[in-house]
Write an enzyme that holds these catalytic residues in place. Structure first.
Site, short mmCIF file in Angstrom:
data_model
loop_
_atom_site.label_atom_id
_atom_site.label_comp_id
_atom_site.label_asym_id
_atom_site.label_seq_id
_atom_site.Cartn_x
_atom_site.Cartn_y
_atom_site.Cartn_z
N SER A 66 0.69 -1.47 -0.11
CA SER A 66 0.20 0.28 0.08
C SER A 66 0.89 1.12 -0.16
O SER A 66 0.73 2.38 -0.90
CB SER A 66 -0.85 0.10 1.33
OG SER A 66 -2.21 -0.66 0.71
N LYS A 74 1.14 3.45 -2.72
CA LYS A 74 -0.74 4.29 -3.26
C LYS A 74 -0.50 6.19 -3.62
O LYS A 74 -0.67 6.41 -4.21
CB LYS A 74 -1.90 3.62 -2.16
CG LYS A 74 -2.54 2.59 -2.01
CD LYS A 74 -3.25 2.27 -0.80
CE LYS A 74 -3.73 -0.18 -1.78
NZ LYS A 74 -4.48 0.49 -0.44
N TYR A 88 -3.22 -2.26 -10.28
CA TYR A 88 -2.70 -2.53 -9.09
C TYR A 88 -2.15 -3.38 -8.40
O TYR A 88 -1.10 -3.27 -7.35
CB TYR A 88 -3.89 -2.46 -7.97
CG TYR A 88 -4.36 -2.49 -6.54
CD1 TYR A 88 -3.85 -1.35 -6.20
CD2 TYR A 88 -4.71 -3.83 -6.37
CE1 TYR A 88 -4.29 -1.22 -4.40
CE2 TYR A 88 -5.07 -3.59 -4.91
CZ TYR A 88 -4.74 -2.48 -4.43
OH TYR A 88 -4.76 -2.68 -2.55
#
Ligand code: DON
Length: 617
Positions: free
Chosen positions: A69, A72, A194
């Protein structure tokens, strides 16, 4: 990128932090992506990367793990860069969700993800990148992350495949976003991107460099590259502050006060804007999905050494390095007695202000306050910018307005040593057309003196160099007319073009020069702290002044070059003529030597006063 083993108090601090938390046994290594379960729970690294390009590291800082993450904020930044703030605002909100990273947290009406730090927002951002660059998105991503980290990065294929095969919840989120038209085409390529971005392999050190890049407004302080603009970086940091730690974000900002982002592989990246990037790596996670040791290290660092953004130390008037009157600092142009007399009562109409550091809003306020304090007393302002490190675009308009208003009040502004900054050529600046900029402080000081002479010298005082009378030679003023006449018979006149060497270092000291017209500089190569040699002007002589007297009297070789900077003429006394004069008119020679001694004494005393004043100001 240089490897710098820094053994100092910062390095020791990292050592202490590492030792304090290495024994922590709480938390669990993420296993919902099967490949992540293989991580070693004992791995533990801490890195600090500074905006000055220095690295401090301890523990497992070179071991690779997947970014997860922590990709991100960077992916959102890339989407902002490729699309626009408006397009992205129509796709993703910027409100903290207060929910877990994988919550299906969408606005019930618009379907917009709450923010780009949760999976829904990150998948939406990846979809925008995919749509903007179909087919080339992965290469683009890797190029971009290489710029952020300052080295090429790769994708951990095993982790990528592991998540692609098991990431049903993310796949569901992708299709839900498609349902709301947040993703406007097939969501599968976006999901694939992703999963790949989460599987980018980094070290703790890479993360610290990436964090330092965010700390430096998007400029990598190790490579000098600028992967992100300052306005994108500001937005991303704000989102890290409010949403970076998911449902722990409020407590984090309250307790730690540093924008941060965590990843399920065990990374934590934190950014002290303008100062530092911090990264930790330790796989065991708490219930929020944040690394237990990572959170503990950041908490301890923040509390221990005062790193919270909300704990900024106040700065009182640090921008004004020095501010003093013109009589405290003269230019290196030696002045005739007559010029000195004209200048003396007016020197304090000049003010010299040296400013330093970042001329941001706070810095400009301090300078503006100083200018108001002085207003009325100053006719010429020398603003020396040599120690200004930055003049941010956003606040620079205020400086322009302040300088223009000062100029409107009739103050002559001379900028000195602004070269490193884009100040004098900044687009949209009104002052640029109206003021002069000087490469050296000394040239600005000289220009200020010339202005005073133009304003205050009686017209008849203008020296055109046509006068043949040796009485105009200040050094000879004390000689009687008879002595001057005899001396004149032993002098020859010599002309120089601009750029001519009058004296070269190492030449024998067998001539004495009395300036009749023009301008002559003593130039010396001076080695500065950076080890570089710079040609520096030690002094400048104009009409009525003499030079070359020390080598002449001492009969020693020349120690510096003397160059004509404007065409001119000197009276020259050669040693042979001097020897003849000694034999024929010893009284003239005694008078001349006495005059030269006084001249050398006067120069020495002025130099000592200047040196002493420089220590005080
Ligand atoms: O979406 C996922 O499940 C992961 N690939 C990334 C999640 C993550 O790192 C959450 N952070 N703490």
């Amino acid at each position: 990128m240089p490897d710098q083993p820094h053994s100092n108090v910062i390095q020791e601090l990292l050592g202490e932090l590492h030792a304090s938390f290495a024994g922590v046994r709480e938390g669990r290594v993420a296993d919902y992506i099967p490949e992540l379960a293989k991580a070693c729970p004992d791995d533990f690294g801490i890195v600090i990367a500074t905006s000055g390009g220095r690295i401090y590291e301890i523990g497992d800082t070179r071991k690779e793990f997947t970014i997860q993450s922590i990709s991100k904020p960077f992916i959102y930044a890339l989407a902002l860069k490729m699309l626009s703030f408006d397009v992205m605002a129509s796709k993703i909100d910027v409100e903290p969700s207060g929910e877990a990273f994988n919550a299906i947290s969408l606005d019930p009406d618009s379907g917009k993800p709450r923010n780009p730090m949760i999976n829904a927002g990150a998948i939406a951002a990846s979809a925008q990148i995919c749509d903007a660059n179909p087919g080339g998105a992965v290469d683009l991503l890797l190029e971009y992350f290489a710029e952020l980290a300052g080295r090429p990065l790769t994708i951990n294929e095993a982790v990528y495949r592991s998540e692609k095969e098991t990431g049903h919840r993310n796949r569901a989120i992708g299709h839900l976003l498609r349902n709301f038209n947040i993703i406007e085409s097939d969501p599968e390529p976006a999901l694939d991107l992703y999963f790949r971005q989460c599987a980018i392999s980094v070290t703790c050190r890479d993360l610290a460099v990436m964090a330092a890049t965010l700390a430096c407004q998007g400029r990598n302080p190790f490579t000098g590259g600028q992967p992100l603009s300052y306005d994108i970086t500001v937005r991303v940091l704000a989102l890290m502050g409010t949403c970076g730690m998911y449902d722990f974000a409020g407590q984090w900002l309250h307790d730690v006060g540093i924008p941060a982002k965590s990843g399920v592989a065990g990374g934590v990246m934190a950014v002290i804007p303008g100062r530092l990037g911090i990264a930790t790596y330790s796989p065991p996670l708490d219930g929020f999905g944040n690394s237990v040791r990572g959170v503990a290290v950041c908490r301890q660092l923040s509390a221990g050494v005062g790193l919270s953004l909300f704990n900024q130390y106040y700065q009182v008037d640090a921008t004004i390095r020095r501010s003093y009157q013109g009589s405290q600092r003269k230019s290196r142009r030696w002045r005739s007695e007559r010029e000195l007399e004209i200048l003396a009562p007016h020197r304090d109409e000049v003010r010299i202000i040296h400013v330093q550091g970042v001329l941001d809003f706070g810095g400009i306020e301090q300078l503006a306050a100083e200018l108001v304090r002085l207003s009325g007393d100053v006719r010429i302002l020398i603003l020396d910018l040599a120690h200004v490190t930055e003049c941010p675009m956003e606040s620079s308009g205020l400086l322009d307005r302040q300088l223009c208003s000062l100029e409107d009040q009739g103050v002559e502004i001379l900028l000195s040593r602004a070269g490193r900054l884009p100040l004098v050529s900044r687009a949209g600046w009104a002052i640029t057309e109206r003021i002069d900029a000087y490469e050296h402080l000394d040239s600005a000081l000289e220009a200020a003196e010339e202005l005073l002479l133009t304003w205050y010298a009686p017209a008849a005082d203008a020296d055109n160099g046509d006068d043949d009378d040796l009485a105009d030679q200040g050094v000879l003023a004390a000689l009687g007319a008879d002595h001057r006449r005899i001396l004149a018979e032993h002098l020859v006149r010599r002309s120089f073009m601009a750029g001519d060497f009058v004296i070269r270092r190492g030449d024998p000291g067998d001539e004495l020069f009395l300036v009749r017209s023009g301008s002559f500089d003593i130039a010396l190569d001076i080695k500065t702290g950076d080890g570089q040699s710079h040609s520096t002007r030690l002094a400048t002589f104009g009409p009525g002044l003499c030079f070359g007297e020390i080598g002449f009297v001492a009969q020693t070789p020349r120690t510096a070059d003397i160059i004509a900077t404007r065409p001119g003429e000197c009276w020259v006394l050669h040693r042979n003529a001097f020897d003849e004069l000694s034999a024929s008119h010893p009284d003239v020679v005694i008078a001349l030597l006495k005059a030269l001694t006084c001249d050398i004494g006067a120069k020495l005393s002025q130099t000592s006063v200047q040196l002493t004043l420089m220590e005080h100001y």
